[in-house]
Design an enzyme around this catalytic site. Structure first.
Site, PDB file in Angstrom:
ATOM      1  N   ILE A  18      -4.354   0.590   3.899  1.00 15.58           N
ATOM      2  CA  ILE A  18      -4.945   0.904   2.601  1.00 15.58           C
ATOM      3  C   ILE A  18      -6.459   0.715   2.628  1.00 15.58           C
ATOM      4  O   ILE A  18      -7.211   1.533   2.101  1.00 15.58           O
ATOM      5  CB  ILE A  18      -4.309   0.040   1.498  1.00 15.58           C
ATOM      6  CG1 ILE A  18      -2.849   0.466   1.275  1.00 15.58           C
ATOM      7  CG2 ILE A  18      -5.096   0.148   0.195  1.00 15.58           C
ATOM      8  CD1 ILE A  18      -2.080  -0.439   0.313  1.00 15.58           C
ATOM      9  N   TYR A 152       4.407 -14.658  -0.571  1.00 13.26           N
ATOM     10  CA  TYR A 152       3.671 -13.415  -0.811  1.00 13.26           C
ATOM     11  C   TYR A 152       3.686 -13.074  -2.302  1.00 13.26           C
ATOM     12  O   TYR A 152       2.639 -12.774  -2.890  1.00 13.26           O
ATOM     13  CB  TYR A 152       4.305 -12.285   0.000  1.00 13.26           C
ATOM     14  CG  TYR A 152       3.651 -10.948  -0.177  1.00 13.26           C
ATOM     15  CD1 TYR A 152       2.435 -10.660   0.439  1.00 13.26           C
ATOM     16  CD2 TYR A 152       4.247  -9.953  -0.960  1.00 13.26           C
ATOM     17  CE1 TYR A 152       1.828  -9.420   0.278  1.00 13.26           C
ATOM     18  CE2 TYR A 152       3.646  -8.717  -1.129  1.00 13.26           C
ATOM     19  CZ  TYR A 152       2.435  -8.455  -0.504  1.00 13.26           C
ATOM     20  OH  TYR A 152       1.833  -7.234  -0.662  1.00 13.26           O
TER      21      TYR A 152
END
Length: 263
Positions: A18, A152
Site C-alpha cells: 500500500i 494487531y
C-alpha cells in the site's frame, strides 16, 4: 493542475504494498515524495523511479523520527502507513490467551507507537504554516474483534482513536491540520503471500479468503492509494477526525439480497 502540486509528502512503510502505491499515486499528482522504510534497497529504488527521495526510518525509533524532523522541518502531508501483523517471520499464537507479551509489545511498538511518533512529527512540522494533512492507516480490524490477531486489532483500534485525538487537538489550536484514518480490509499485498502461496490452488485460496466479503474479491493497493490521495488533497479541507472504510462492503452488514430463495 495536479492535486498535490508543490506539496512535500512523507510516507512510512513505503517500499512495497500500500505504501508503494501511495507514493506512486502522490508523485503522479505532482507531489515531491519522501519514501521512508527500513527496507533501504527497495526504498531507494522506488524513490529514484518516481523522482522523490529516500529516508531510512524505523517508525518505532524516536531517534529516527527526531532525525527526520531535523531533515524535514516542514511537511505538507504525512501518511503513517508502516505496520506489521506479527506473523511476518513466524506463525505463532496471537489470540488473547496465548499471544506472548513480547509479541504483543512488538506489534504495538511498530503500529501504535510508530503512528504516535509520526503524528507528533507531523504536528511539529505542519504548525509552522498552520496547515497540512495527516493520514493514519488503521484497518477494518480496528473496528471489529479479531480473535486470532488480538495484538494487531488492538493496535489498529488505538490508531483509530488517536487519529480523532490528533484532529481535535489541532482544531483546538486553530491549525488547519487535518487528521483522518483509512480502514482497509483484505487488500492484496505481499503480506498475504504466506497464506495464499504460489501453487495451482492460489485462486481457490483467494476466493475462500474473501468469501464473506460482499464484493467477493480482494481490494487493490491502487484503490487504497486513491483514498489517501483524496485525504491528502485540498478537495476535502473540511474533513478531519473521520475514518474511511475500504472493505468491499464487509462492515455494511449482510450481503444477502432478494433472489430465488427469498421468493
Amino acid at each position: 493542475m495536479q492535486k498535490l502540486d508543490n506539496k512535500l509528502c512523507l510516507v512510512t512503510g513505503a517500499a512495497m504494498g500500500i505504501g508503494e502505491s501511495i507514493c506512486r499515486t502522490f508523485a503522479a499528482e505532482g507531489a515531491h515524495v519522501v519514501v521512508t522504510d527500513v527496507l533501504e534497497e527497495k526504498g531507494l529504488e522506488l524513490a529514484q523511479e518516481i523522482g522523490g527521495e529516500f529516508f531510512k526510518l524505523d517508525v518505532s525509533s524516536e531517534q529516527d523520527w527526531l532525525a527526520c524532523e531535523d531533515k524535514y522541518p516542514q511537511i505538507d502531508v504525512v501518511v503513517n502507513n508502516a505496520g506489521i501483523t506479527g506473523f511476518e517471520e513466524t506463525v505463532s499464537a496471537h489470540d488473547p490467551e496465548n499471544v506472548s507479551l513480547e509479541e504483543w509489545r512488538r506489534v504495538h511498538q511498530v503500529n501504535l507507537e510508530g503512528t504516535f511518533l509520526g503524528c507528533r512529527y507531523a504536528i511539529r512540522a505542519m504548525k509552522r504554516r498552520g496547515q497540512g494533512s495527516i493520514i493514519n492507516m488503521s484497518s477494518r480490524s480496528g473496528l471489529v474483534g479479531i480473535p486470532g490477531a488480538a495484538a494487531y486489532a488492538s493496535s489498529k483500534a488505538a490508531i483509530r482513536n488517536h487519529t480523532k485525538s490528533v484532529a481535535l487537538y489541532c482544531a483546538q489550536n486553530k491549525w488547519e491540520i487535518r487528521c483522518n484514518s483509512i480502514h482497509p480490509a483484505a487488500i492484496l499485498t505481499p503480506i498475504w503471500d504466506a497464506m495464499l502461496g504460489d501453487g495451482a490452488d492460489r485462486d481457490s485460496r483467494e476466493a475462500a479468503m474473501v468469501a464473506s466479503t460482499p464484493l467477493k474479491r480482494f481490494g487493490s493497493v491502487e484503490e487504497v492509494a486513491s483514498v489517501a490521495l483524496l485525504l491528502a488533497s485540498d478537495d476535502v479541507k473540511y474533513m478531519t477526525g473521520t475514518e474511511v472504510n475500504i472493505d468491499g462492503g464487509l462492515l455494511a452488514g449482510s450481503a444477502a439480497a432478494p433472489g430465488a430463495e427469498a421468493e
